[in-house]
Enzyme design. Sequence first.
Site, PDB file in Angstrom:
ATOM      1  N   HIS A  79      14.115 -44.474  40.217  1.00 12.51           N
ATOM      2  CA  HIS A  79      12.775 -44.365  40.821  1.00 12.51           C
ATOM      3  C   HIS A  79      12.341 -42.900  40.952  1.00 12.51           C
ATOM      4  O   HIS A  79      11.571 -42.555  41.846  1.00 12.51           O
ATOM      5  CB  HIS A  79      12.718 -45.032  42.200  1.00 12.51           C
ATOM      6  N   LYS A 102       2.294 -19.441  30.537  1.00 10.19           N
ATOM      7  CA  LYS A 102       2.689 -20.830  30.241  1.00 10.19           C
ATOM      8  C   LYS A 102       3.659 -20.945  29.073  1.00 10.19           C
ATOM      9  O   LYS A 102       3.584 -20.222  28.099  1.00 10.19           O
ATOM     10  CB  LYS A 102       1.453 -21.672  29.924  1.00 10.19           C
ATOM     11  N   SER A 147      -0.011 -21.160  26.095  1.00  8.07           N
ATOM     12  CA  SER A 147      -1.363 -21.578  26.448  1.00  8.07           C
ATOM     13  C   SER A 147      -2.333 -20.512  25.953  1.00  8.07           C
ATOM     14  O   SER A 147      -2.030 -19.324  25.998  1.00  8.07           O
ATOM     15  CB  SER A 147      -1.467 -21.737  27.968  1.00  8.07           C
ATOM     16  N   GLU A 152       6.026 -33.658  24.488  1.00  6.53           N
ATOM     17  CA  GLU A 152       4.833 -34.443  24.830  1.00  6.53           C
ATOM     18  C   GLU A 152       4.365 -35.241  23.617  1.00  6.53           C
ATOM     19  O   GLU A 152       3.881 -36.371  23.739  1.00  6.53           O
ATOM     20  CB  GLU A 152       3.727 -33.520  25.334  1.00  6.53           C
TER      21      GLU A 152
END
Length: 456
Positions: free
Chosen positions: A155, A282, A276, A289
């Site tokens: 969880h 970043k 980025s 992803e």
Amino acid sequence: MKLWGARMRAPLNPLVEKLNASLPIDIRLFREDIDGSLAWTHGLQRAGILSTDEARRIRDGLEKVRAEFVTGSFAVLASDEDIHTAVERRLTELSGDVGGKLHTGRSRNDQVATDFRLWIMRGCDSLDWELRTLQSALLDSAEAALEAPFPGYTHTQRAQPITWGHWAMSHFWPLERDRGRLKDARRSAGILPLGSGALSGVVFAIDRHALGKELGFHSVSASSLDGVRDRDFAVEFLFASALTGVHLSQIAEQLILYSTSEFGFVVIDDSYTTGSSLMPQKKNPDPLELARGKSGRLIGGLVGLLTTLKGLPSAYDKDLQEDKQPVFEAFDTLSLLIPVMTGLISTIHLQTDRMLAALSPEMFATDLADYLVAKGIPFRQAHALVGMAVRRAEEQGIPLASLSLDELRMISGEFGEDVTRVFDLQAAINRRRAIGGTAGEALFRQLRSARSLLLA
Ligand code: ARG
């Protein structure tokens, strides 16, 4: 003129011609189409339809066509409908009228099914190799940090301590099952439909077993009507691919989380991250992803083909031409994604100090209950007693391990001096000795069987 054009009074509407054409997609079947035609030529020769000389001229012509595809010199004509008509058109240009004998007893219906099956069989072999390499990277990663402890989650909540070795190996087994599914899909594909004709079989004395053997099929389809329609193998391939994609997305999601500043368990190598355009600091885990995102398209391909097949009437219908695109797309996606995951995992940096620091005494609560069980208290009761201890520690704002023995004894008289042992991390990890557990000996056993599977 089209191969089938003789009975038509008007030329095909150009838009319909465009809609009908599948060559831009099925050009990828050129090797399989030529291999199938070479075997068919052999079959016709054995059946006495082609003389030795005719068969030789057709074979020479087909090899020339193959060479044109391989060298990129094959000139596609706007009128070429699909790979089958393109190859036959070129064969006839190169070999003359004898080329017109090749299609004797054959239909594009059994031809395309044969080509597609051959392609998928080869595709399964190639993906199997990629998956095996990824498994091997996971094994290496497991071995390199076998005993590095960090929290195991359920969880997405801290649950119990595990080790990096245990985590890495947990992703080895789903891939092993994926390889099994690809093997099954390959076996389903390995049934030869050639010799089914358009739908009702072939009148010439074709030895279908010899044909199948020559092409590497393990058996021949029992029904010509089923033979030209059956696309189960493609569905199975897409299912195996979709589930592989799901497994990759699960690895990806965990590594994305673990690489955040909040977790900080791993650092993804710069060669597998992007920056980025706006925020100079970043470092984005784009490949992970994309692994997560592409699983959606893989699932879509499976659902798409199932939908195409649903309610299809007898034998071949042109709907079936839609079968190749999702299969090629799934293959291309995985052929790129799996090696990227392999590289990313092979170069990942573990932050073992951060992993260790994330472990908290509450994660030994189950061990504390097991301690009471060893003193003869029924587990359900032990669970409740430890729950009270957790609550008391929480109320006092201290870690579970810092409750004094006096306080513990107010909860249960069974708590003794030896209770401190419960909070020993290594001991907790090594207590899970049963097959599959976190203990060193159980993990070694896992590694041993995984290694032997990879060597097999
Ligand atoms: N291009 C077709 C396909 O991929 C080949 C089979 C065509 N058969 C036919 N009867 N029109 O499915």
